[in-house]
Design a protein around this motif. Structure first.
Motif, PDB file in Angstrom:
ATOM      1  N   THR A  19      -5.625   3.051  -6.898  1.00  8.49           N
ATOM      2  CA  THR A  19      -4.342   3.682  -6.993  1.00  8.49           C
ATOM      3  C   THR A  19      -3.339   3.149  -6.054  1.00  8.49           C
ATOM      4  OG1 THR A  19      -5.307   5.650  -7.905  1.00  8.49           O
ATOM      5  CG2 THR A  19      -3.173   5.965  -6.827  1.00  8.49           C
ATOM      6  N   ASP A  20      -3.836   2.957  -4.627  1.00  6.35           N
ATOM      7  CA  ASP A  20      -3.129   2.713  -3.419  1.00  6.35           C
ATOM      8  C   ASP A  20      -2.496   1.529  -3.207  1.00  6.35           C
ATOM      9  OD1 ASP A  20      -5.007   5.085  -1.335  1.00  6.35           O
ATOM     10  OD2 ASP A  20      -3.499   5.374  -2.832  1.00  6.35           O
ATOM     11  N   ASP A  21      -3.368   0.509  -3.650  1.00  4.89           N
ATOM     12  CA  ASP A  21      -3.022  -1.039  -3.352  1.00  4.89           C
ATOM     13  C   ASP A  21      -2.462  -1.640  -4.441  1.00  4.89           C
ATOM     14  OD1 ASP A  21      -5.804  -0.591  -1.388  1.00  4.89           O
ATOM     15  OD2 ASP A  21      -3.729  -0.912  -0.537  1.00  4.89           O
ATOM     16  N   SER A  50       7.005   2.162  -5.996  1.00  4.82           N
ATOM     17  CA  SER A  50       5.930   2.946  -6.876  1.00  4.82           C
ATOM     18  C   SER A  50       6.854   4.263  -7.476  1.00  4.82           C
ATOM     19  CB  SER A  50       4.870   3.452  -5.812  1.00  4.82           C
ATOM     20  OG  SER A  50       5.331   4.296  -5.091  1.00  4.82           O
ATOM     21  N   ARG A  69      -0.068   8.514  -3.787  1.00  2.00           N
ATOM     22  CA  ARG A  69      -0.769   8.750  -5.235  1.00  2.00           C
ATOM     23  C   ARG A  69       0.100   8.418  -6.508  1.00  2.00           C
ATOM     24  NH1 ARG A  69      -5.421   7.531  -3.688  1.00  2.00           N
ATOM     25  NH2 ARG A  69      -6.297   8.790  -5.615  1.00  2.00           N
ATOM     26  N   THR A 104       0.829  -1.276  -0.170  1.00  4.36           N
ATOM     27  CA  THR A 104      -0.020   0.134  -0.007  1.00  4.36           C
ATOM     28  C   THR A 104       1.031   1.246  -0.054  1.00  4.36           C
ATOM     29  OG1 THR A 104      -1.792  -0.999   1.171  1.00  4.36           O
ATOM     30  CG2 THR A 104      -1.695   1.269   1.332  1.00  4.36           C
ATOM     31  N   GLN A 105       0.593   2.081  -1.036  1.00  2.00           N
ATOM     32  CA  GLN A 105       1.231   3.642  -0.794  1.00  2.00           C
ATOM     33  C   GLN A 105       0.275   4.463  -0.859  1.00  2.00           C
ATOM     34  OE1 GLN A 105       1.315   5.874  -3.769  1.00  2.00           O
ATOM     35  NE2 GLN A 105       0.528   4.551  -5.487  1.00  2.00           N
ATOM     36  N   ASP A 106       0.541   5.695  -0.125  1.00  2.00           N
ATOM     37  CA  ASP A 106      -0.043   6.996   0.193  1.00  2.00           C
ATOM     38  C   ASP A 106       0.323   8.218  -0.468  1.00  2.00           C
ATOM     39  OD1 ASP A 106       1.096   7.449   3.453  1.00  2.00           O
ATOM     40  OD2 ASP A 106       2.362   7.347   1.672  1.00  2.00           O
TER      41      ASP A 106
END
Lengths: 113, 117
Positions: free
Chosen positions: A71-73, A93, A28, A24-26
């Motif tokens: 977008t996040d996962d 990412s 974007r 998971t990224q935050d």
């Protein structure tokens, strides 16, 4: 703190079992990637996604699948684990622009026995 | 397709000595170049990158790399290393322009730098 979260940190898995590695990224970021790192072989691209809803195969995709519902996962699934999939897995990412480089997660150490 | 070759898999060096980690690349188009560092049991962190302009780029911790287009090289150097520089270093390239590989990094196989006291 903005970045990439990978889970689990490490796992011992019986051969033949199914396993999903989470990422998971935050930030974007549009693009996400899964690599495996093996001694002497460097990082090899497994699958990638340039944007939500799209995925592509990398250098070593066999035995792995991914999905990009948002977008996040960007989860990575091993449908039926084999010992040769013992490795350290990194999720990364980027905003997609070629000069941005990647942000990496801390990795998942997977041992298939 | 692009490729990256790191010429040394391991580089042992004594503290305060200079070091050079070599990287050569191959690509049919122009590229951006990167060096990443991986400390034990951690992910990769961006050390420095070359996009355009001056061919010599520097990091905040004393490393520098020089882009040499004629030799297709991007060697990493530090004039005086510390114990804390012990890590694995990866060179990477990204093609400039469109196509299916746009934005994707291709990594070398890594060079393990070990600094001895």
């Amino acid at each position: 703190i903005a970045g990439i979260t990978q889970a689990p940190t490490s796992q011992i898995l019986a051969a033949g079992r199914r396993m999903t590695l989470r990422c998971t990224q935050d930030m974007r970021h549009n693009a996400m990637y899964w690599y495996r790192q093996d001694l002497g072989l460097g990082l090899r691209l497994i699958h990638y996604s340039n944007t939500a809803g799209t995925t592509g195969k990398g250098e070593v995709p066999d035995g792995y699948s991914v999905s990009r519902a948002n977008t996040d996962d960007f989860p990575l699934t091993l449908a039926s684990a084999v010992p040769s999939q013992t490795s350290v897995y990194f999720c990364a990412s980027s905003p997609t622009r070629a000069g941005d480089g990647y942000t990496f997660g801390s990795g998942t150490r997977l041992t298939v026995v | 397709a692009q490729s990256v070759t790191q010429l040394d898999s391991q580089v042992p060096v004594f503290e305060e000595a200079p070091v050079e980690l070599r990287c050569n690349y191959s690509s049919s188009v122009s590229v951006y170049l990167f060096w990443y560092v991986q400390y034990p049991n951690q992910g990769l962190q961006l050390l420095l990158k070359y996009l355009s302009g001056s061919t010599l780029v520097e990091s905040i911790n004393g490393f520098e790399a020089e882009f040499n287009k004629s030799q297709t090289s991007f060697h990493l150097r530090k004039p005086s290393v510390h114990i804390s520089d012990t890590a694995e270093y990866f060179c990477a390239v990204s093609e400039i322009g469109g196509g299916t590989s746009y934005g994707k990094l291709t990594f070398g196989q890594g060079t393990i730098l070990t600094v001895h006291p």
